[in-house]
Structures are given as structure tokens and as C-alpha cells.
Scaffold this motif. Structure first.
Motif, PDB file in Angstrom:
ATOM      1  N   UNK A  15       0.831  -1.202   0.000  1.00  0.00           N
ATOM      2  CA  UNK A  15       0.000   0.000   0.000  1.00  0.00           C
ATOM      3  C   UNK A  15       0.863   1.249   0.000  1.00  0.00           C
ATOM      4  N   UNK A  16       0.415   2.262  -0.729  1.00  0.00           N
ATOM      5  CA  UNK A  16       1.199   3.499  -0.842  1.00  0.00           C
ATOM      6  C   UNK A  16       0.813   4.485   0.254  1.00  0.00           C
ATOM      7  N   UNK A  17       1.728   5.416   0.508  1.00  0.00           N
ATOM      8  CA  UNK A  17       1.481   6.485   1.475  1.00  0.00           C
ATOM      9  C   UNK A  17       2.269   7.719   1.063  1.00  0.00           C
ATOM     10  N   UNK A  18       1.636   8.874   1.221  1.00  0.00           N
ATOM     11  CA  UNK A  18       2.290  10.158   0.961  1.00  0.00           C
ATOM     12  C   UNK A  18       2.148  10.968   2.236  1.00  0.00           C
ATOM     13  N   UNK A  19       3.239  11.578   2.674  1.00  0.00           N
ATOM     14  CA  UNK A  19       3.207  12.376   3.896  1.00  0.00           C
ATOM     15  C   UNK A  19       3.727  13.772   3.600  1.00  0.00           C
ATOM     16  N   UNK A  20       2.924  14.760   3.965  1.00  0.00           N
ATOM     17  CA  UNK A  20       3.284  16.170   3.793  1.00  0.00           C
ATOM     18  C   UNK A  20       3.420  16.760   5.193  1.00  0.00           C
ATOM     19  N   UNK A  21       4.545  17.415   5.459  1.00  0.00           N
ATOM     20  CA  UNK A  21       4.825  17.962   6.799  1.00  0.00           C
ATOM     21  C   UNK A  21       5.209  19.434   6.725  1.00  0.00           C
ATOM     22  N   UNK A  22       4.888  20.133   7.795  1.00  0.00           N
ATOM     23  CA  UNK A  22       5.376  21.501   7.995  1.00  0.00           C
ATOM     24  C   UNK A  22       6.449  21.423   9.079  1.00  0.00           C
ATOM     25  N   UNK A  23       7.635  21.913   8.737  1.00  0.00           N
ATOM     26  CA  UNK A  23       8.745  21.901   9.684  1.00  0.00           C
ATOM     27  C   UNK A  23       9.073  23.321  10.122  1.00  0.00           C
ATOM     28  N   UNK A  24       9.219  23.510  11.427  1.00  0.00           N
ATOM     29  CA  UNK A  24       9.622  24.803  11.964  1.00  0.00           C
ATOM     30  C   UNK A  24      11.131  24.868  12.119  1.00  0.00           C
ATOM     31  N   UNK A  25      11.665  26.052  11.916  1.00  0.00           N
ATOM     32  CA  UNK A  25      13.122  26.234  12.003  1.00  0.00           C
ATOM     33  C   UNK A  25      13.445  27.268  13.080  1.00  0.00           C
ATOM     34  N   UNK A  26      14.700  27.300  13.514  1.00  0.00           N
ATOM     35  CA  UNK A  26      15.114  28.176  14.621  1.00  0.00           C
ATOM     36  C   UNK A  26      15.010  29.659  14.277  1.00  0.00           C
ATOM     37  N   UNK A  27      15.019  29.999  12.996  1.00  0.00           N
ATOM     38  CA  UNK A  27      14.905  31.415  12.621  1.00  0.00           C
ATOM     39  C   UNK A  27      13.445  31.843  12.447  1.00  0.00           C
ATOM     40  N   UNK A  28      12.523  31.068  13.005  1.00  0.00           N
ATOM     41  CA  UNK A  28      11.075  31.333  12.984  1.00  0.00           C
ATOM     42  C   UNK A  28      10.464  31.265  11.584  1.00  0.00           C
ATOM     43  N   UNK A  29      11.096  30.494  10.718  1.00  0.00           N
ATOM     44  CA  UNK A  29      10.526  30.227   9.403  1.00  0.00           C
ATOM     45  C   UNK A  29      10.017  28.796   9.393  1.00  0.00           C
ATOM     46  N   UNK A  43       9.673  27.794  -1.040  1.00  0.00           N
ATOM     47  CA  UNK A  43      10.814  28.106  -0.170  1.00  0.00           C
ATOM     48  C   UNK A  43      10.354  28.373   1.264  1.00  0.00           C
ATOM     49  N   UNK A  44      11.309  28.363   2.184  1.00  0.00           N
ATOM     50  CA  UNK A  44      11.001  28.667   3.583  1.00  0.00           C
ATOM     51  C   UNK A  44      10.370  30.046   3.685  1.00  0.00           C
ATOM     52  N   UNK A  45       9.452  30.150   4.644  1.00  0.00           N
ATOM     53  CA  UNK A  45       8.734  31.415   4.785  1.00  0.00           C
ATOM     54  C   UNK A  45       8.352  31.612   6.245  1.00  0.00           C
ATOM     55  N   UNK A  46       8.095  32.867   6.609  1.00  0.00           N
ATOM     56  CA  UNK A  46       7.606  33.167   7.947  1.00  0.00           C
ATOM     57  C   UNK A  46       6.087  33.148   7.996  1.00  0.00           C
ATOM     58  N   UNK A  47       5.446  32.997   6.857  1.00  0.00           N
ATOM     59  CA  UNK A  47       3.987  32.996   6.776  1.00  0.00           C
ATOM     60  C   UNK A  47       3.465  31.558   6.957  1.00  0.00           C
ATOM     61  N   UNK A  48       3.131  31.200   8.203  1.00  0.00           N
ATOM     62  CA  UNK A  48       2.672  29.857   8.526  1.00  0.00           C
ATOM     63  C   UNK A  48       1.339  29.544   7.851  1.00  0.00           C
ATOM     64  N   UNK A  49       0.444  30.504   7.750  1.00  0.00           N
ATOM     65  CA  UNK A  49      -0.873  30.273   7.155  1.00  0.00           C
ATOM     66  C   UNK A  49      -0.754  29.880   5.687  1.00  0.00           C
ATOM     67  N   UNK A  50       0.096  30.569   4.942  1.00  0.00           N
ATOM     68  CA  UNK A  50       0.296  30.247   3.529  1.00  0.00           C
ATOM     69  C   UNK A  50       0.901  28.855   3.372  1.00  0.00           C
ATOM     70  N   UNK A  51       1.880  28.528   4.202  1.00  0.00           N
ATOM     71  CA  UNK A  51       2.518  27.214   4.130  1.00  0.00           C
ATOM     72  C   UNK A  51       1.529  26.098   4.510  1.00  0.00           C
ATOM     73  N   UNK A  52       0.695  26.344   5.502  1.00  0.00           N
ATOM     74  CA  UNK A  52      -0.297  25.351   5.912  1.00  0.00           C
ATOM     75  C   UNK A  52      -1.314  25.131   4.797  1.00  0.00           C
ATOM     76  N   UNK A  53      -1.754  26.194   4.137  1.00  0.00           N
ATOM     77  CA  UNK A  53      -2.691  26.075   3.020  1.00  0.00           C
ATOM     78  C   UNK A  53      -2.058  25.283   1.878  1.00  0.00           C
TER      79      UNK A  53
END
Length: 193
Positions: A15-29, A43-53
Motif C-alpha cells: 500500500x502506498x502512502x504520501x506524507x506532507x509535513x510543515x517543519x519549523x526552524x530556529x529562525x522562525x521560518x 521556499x522557507x517562509x515566515x507565513x505559517x498560514x500560507x505554508x499550511x494552506x
């Protein structure tokens, strides 16, 4: 003897699986990663809402692009059912595609091919699609073998044979001996009466 190999749809595949993750970094990106190497991520961003979408849409795109395979093993079962450790079950049933996302954490989306038994036991999982059941096109050969053939000579009931038909040259047919003559048995006389 020549053997032709063909790919069988009844052979089980992982069975297949795809995993999408949001990773936080020390520079608050934050950055988005995908378990599929060929996927392009922003690319890395400080906009969490855009990355989550983006992460939610990317997981949904994997789900739309995937065709659920009816011969896939349960991905949850291959992981020893670690997504539902409190509820033990044996993998069974058809294959479904589920989206697993915990809204309280909001950082991981998983799209997986799992069995119908595990799907309701996985917390925060939504069934997105089911595997198509194979259509029955012909009767099974075993069912055909159990049918009683029509009598070869109509009018003879109970399966008894009739007298053999005369031969074309007018001579009477020769019957084969089906029994061997048996010797008569003697009764033992009772002695000592």
C-alpha cells in the motif's frame, strides 16, 4: 513447453502512502516537505498560514491523482497498525484511500491506502475513495462442471443404459462382459449343536 508471464491484478502489492509535513526552524521560518522526492515545495517562509494552506492542497492533490488499487496491502497493517495501537484488528476487506490529519497539531497530512477494517480505527482519518471491485464477466469453471449434462439418448430415465444400437452393416452388436461369474458360496453348517 512455453510459459507466458502476465501481470496479474490479484498479486498483492504494498500500500502506498504520501506524507506532507510543515517543519519549523530556529529562525522562525517554516518549510513544507513531501515524502515524494519529485514534488516541488515552496521556499522557507515566515507565513505559517500560507505554508499550511499549501500543505493541505498538496496532500489533496496526491489524493486526487492516486487511483486506489484493489490489490494493495493495507499500509497501516504493514506498519503493524501503529496508527491505532489501542484498537487491535486483523486487516481485512477492500482497499480505501484515507486522508489523516490531526487539526489540533495541524502539521502533518498523510494520504494512505489502507483496508476497510483499519480505516475507521485510525484517528482523524477521512475516507476519500474506495477501490473498484472487479466485475464478474463469466461464470467460474467449477460451477460449470457441477451442471448435469443432458441425456445422450432421450427417453431413458434414471441413467440406465438401453440396448446397444444395431451396427450399420446389419450384424448384431457385441456386448462386452461387464461382470465376471462368481462361484456360489456355501453356507457353513453349525457344528456342535
Amino acid at each position: 513447453m512455453t510459459t507466458v508471464q502476465s501481470e496479474s491484478t490479484t498479486e498483492r502489492i504494498p500500500g502506498r502512502a504520501w506524507t506532507v509535513r510543515i517543519l519549523g526552524h530556529s529562525d522562525r521560518t517554516v518549510s513544507v516537505t513531501c515524502s515524494t522526492d519529485g514534488c516541488r515545495m515552496p521556499p522557507r517562509s515566515k507565513d505559517l498560514t500560507t505554508q499550511r494552506t499549501f500543505a493541505a492542497r498538496h496532500a489533496a492533490a496526491h489524493a486526487r491523482a492516486a487511483t486506489v488499487r484493489s490489490n494493495a496491502w493495507c499500509h497501516c497493517g504493514s506498519q503493524r497498525c501503529g496508527t491505532h495501537p489501542d484498537a487491535r484488528a486483523h486487516c481485512a476487506g477492500g482497499v480505501v484511500l484515507v486522508l489523516r490529519h490531526d487539526p489540533t497539531l495541524g502539521r502533518v497530512w498523510s494520504v494512505e491506502e489502507v483496508c476497510e477494517t483499519c480505516a475507521p480505527l485510525i484517528p482523524h482519518a477521512t475516507v476519500l475513495a474506495r477501490a473498484a471491485r472487479p466485475a464478474r464477466t463469466a461464470e467460474r469453471p467449477a460451477a460449470q462442471a457441477t451442471q448435469v449434462p443432458p441425456p445422450s439418448r432421450p427417453g431413458i430415465a434414471g441413467g440406465f443404459s438401453a440396448a446397444p444400437a444395431p451396427t450399420t452393416d446389419g450384424t448384431p452388436p457385441v456386448r462386452s462382459a461387464s461382470r465376471t461369474p462368481q462361484k456360489p458360496r456355501r453356507r457353513r453348517s453349525r457344528q456342535g449343536r
